[in-house]
Scaffold this motif. Structure first.
Motif, short mmCIF file in Angstrom:
data_model
loop_
_atom_site.label_atom_id
_atom_site.label_comp_id
_atom_site.label_asym_id
_atom_site.label_seq_id
_atom_site.Cartn_x
_atom_site.Cartn_y
_atom_site.Cartn_z
N GLN A 182 -51.07 -83.13 14.12
CA GLN A 182 -50.52 -83.56 15.43
C GLN A 182 -49.88 -85.12 15.34
N GLY A 183 -50.32 -85.72 14.26
CA GLY A 183 -49.75 -87.06 14.08
C GLY A 183 -48.42 -86.89 13.51
N ASN A 220 -53.03 -95.75 11.22
CA ASN A 220 -51.70 -95.39 11.15
C ASN A 220 -51.65 -94.89 9.62
N GLU A 252 -51.10 -74.64 24.20
CA GLU A 252 -51.15 -74.18 22.79
C GLU A 252 -52.21 -73.42 22.62
N GLU A 301 -46.41 -84.10 13.71
CA GLU A 301 -45.45 -83.57 14.79
C GLU A 301 -44.89 -84.54 15.59
N ASN A 302 -46.06 -85.29 16.07
CA ASN A 302 -45.23 -86.39 17.47
C ASN A 302 -44.80 -87.59 16.73
N THR A 303 -44.63 -87.61 15.33
CA THR A 303 -44.05 -88.66 14.65
C THR A 303 -44.76 -90.15 14.96
N THR A 304 -45.82 -90.09 15.68
CA THR A 304 -46.58 -91.39 15.60
C THR A 304 -47.21 -91.63 14.40
N GLN A 355 -50.38 -91.57 14.10
CA GLN A 355 -51.49 -92.14 14.43
C GLN A 355 -52.72 -91.11 13.98
#
Length: 358
Positions: A262-263, A277, A63, A265-268, A270
Motif C-alpha cells: 500500500q505504501g 518512511n 477492494e 502504491e500510494n507513493t508515500t 509510509q
C-alpha cells in the motif's frame, strides 16, 4: 445475439450481455466490464476466505467482496459464504487463501474472485456477462477454469439476506496471460505500443512471476517462459525482512507485505500509521531486484532480440516508482496502466467475440 454454451438460466435473461475481461492474477484480480464511457473496472487482491460463522458486522471495501451462494451450477458452493480481497485479509490476516500460494488456486477460485469483484459494484438483480479469461497455463487449467466459472449462479452480495443477483456467466475464451496485454498494446491510441506487423518482446512483471514472451507478427506466441525467480512479491518480502524495518518495529518479526504494498502504491512509502518512511529501503532493494530479473529475461529472449521491432514491459510491477525509468534506460517501453493492460485487452477480445456470436 447468439451466445455459446447457453445455460438454462440464460433462456430467461432480460438484461443485455456485457463483454468482460477477467485477469485473475496471483496478486490482484482485475475485471473490466463494458466499453467506452460506460466501462467499469474493479480490482481486488486475489484472496479468499470462507465464512463459517456469523459476522459481527457486514464488512465493505472497494477492494473486497462478500457473497452468499444460494443456488446455481456450482452445487458444491450452495449454502456457503465467502469474503474476497481485502475483506478476507481483514477477517483472517494469516489464514485466508492467497492465490499466489499455488498455481491451481487460480482455476479453483476464479469464480470466487470474480463474484467478489462484482460485489464491490452497485447492485443489479441480473448480470449477463460474456467473458474472456486469462490463466498462466492454458493447456493445464483451461478446462478446469471454464468448468468452475461457466453457468448460472444466484448469489446475495454483502450479506446472506440482501436481494439476490442472478449472475449468468458465459466463458467465451480462455487465453494465456499476456494475450490481453498484447491486444491492448497494438490498439492503444494515439500510437500503438506494439507494431502488429513485426516481432515483439514483452516482459510481464506480475506479483508472483516474471514472464518474458516473444510474439510473432500478428500476435502468436513464439516463446514464453516463467522465470525461476519470483515477481514483485520477492521485492516486497525483501523490504519486509530488511533489518532496519525489523529493528524499528521492535517485534523481531518481518514487516507486513500488505502494508508495504500500500505504501508503494500510494507513493508515500509510509509504513501504515507508524512514523516510519521506507523510501530509502525500497530504493536500496529495487535495483538488484530489477537488474537480476532483466538479466534472466534478456538471456531467455536473446535469440529474438535483434529481430523484434517492439520491446515492452507490462504488469503491476511496471507501475512501481522508478521502475519505468530503469526500463527505459534498457531500451524497454513501460506500458502505461501496466496493471490494467491485460484486463483491458481481454475486454476488447470479449467484445469482438460477442459481436461475432462467439
Amino acid at each position: 445475439m447468439i451466445l455459446t454454451q447457453p445455460t438454462a438460466a440464460e433462456t430467461s435473461q432480460t438484461s443485455p450481455a456485457i463483454a468482460v475481461g477477467v485477469d485473475c492474477g496471483a496478486g490482484l484480480t482485475k475485471v473490466c466490464l463494458g466499453i467506452g464511457s460506460s466501462q467499469i473496472k474493479a480490482r481486488t487482491p486475489s484472496k479468499v476466505l470462507e465464512i463459517k460463522e456469523e459476522l459481527h458486522d457486514i464488512l465493505q471495501s472497494n477492494e473486497g467482496g462478500h457473497f452468499f451462494y444460494h443456488s446455481g451450477d456450482r452445487l458444491d458452493l450452495v449454502g456457503r459464504e465467502f469474503l474476497t480481497g481485502t475483506l478476507a485479509s481483514w477477517k483472517a490476516p494469516t489464514t485466508h487463501i492467497k492465490l499466489s500460494d499455488d498455481p491451481t488456486l487460480k482455476a479453483e477460485y476464479g469464480l470466487h474472485t470474480l463474484l467478489g469483484a462484482l460485489a464491490t459494484l452497485p447492485h443489479r438483480p441480473e448480470w449477463n456477462l460474456h467473458l474472456v479469461l486469462s490463466i498462466h497455463n492454458v493447456k493445464v487449467f483451461k478446462d478446469l477454469l471454464t468448468e468452475k466459472t461457466n453457468g448460472s449462479h444466484t448469489v446475495s452480495f454483502n450479506g446472506k439476506n440482501t436481494p439476490p443477483s442472478q449472475v449468468n456467466l458465459n466463458v467465451s475464451l480462455v487465453v494465456p496471460e499476456g494475450a490481453g496485454s498484447y491486444s491492448y498494446c497494438v490498439s492503444v491510441k494515439p500510437e500503438p505500443l506494439i507494431d502488429r506487423s513485426a516481432h515483439a518482446i514483452a516482459i510481464d512483471f506480475g506479483t508472483s512471476t516474471v514472464i518474458p514472451t516473444v510474439f510473432a507478427p500478428g500476435g502468436a506466441i513464439i516463446h514464453r517462459q516463467v522465470l525461476f525467480v519470483g515477481g514483485c512479491i520477492d521485492l516486497l518480502d525483501a523490504i519486509a525482512s530488511d533489518s532496519e524495518l525489523i529493528q524499528f518495529l521492535g517485534t523481531g518479526k518481518a514487516g507486513s507485505v500488505e502494508i508495504i504494498r500500500q505504501g508503494i502504491e500510494n507513493t508515500t512509502f509510509q509504513y501504515g500509521t507508524r512514523n516510519f518512511n521506507f523510501r530509502h529501503i525500497y530504493a536500496r532493494h529495487l535495483k538488484p531486484w530489477l537488474s537480476d530479473r532483466l538479466r534472466l529475461a534478456f538471456k531467455e529472449i536473446e535469440e529474438w532480440r535483434d529481430a523484434a521491432q517492439s520491446f515492452v514491459a507490462w504488469g503491476g510491477g511496471v507501475e512501481m516508482p522508478l521502475v519505468g525509468k530503469m526500463l527505459q534506460s534498457q531500451g524497454i517501453t513501460p506500458v502505461p496502466s501496466g496493471c490494467w493492460a491485460n484486463a483491458l485487452g481481454l475486454q476488447r477480445m470479449a467484445f469482438g467475440r460477442m459481436q461475432r456470436g462467439k
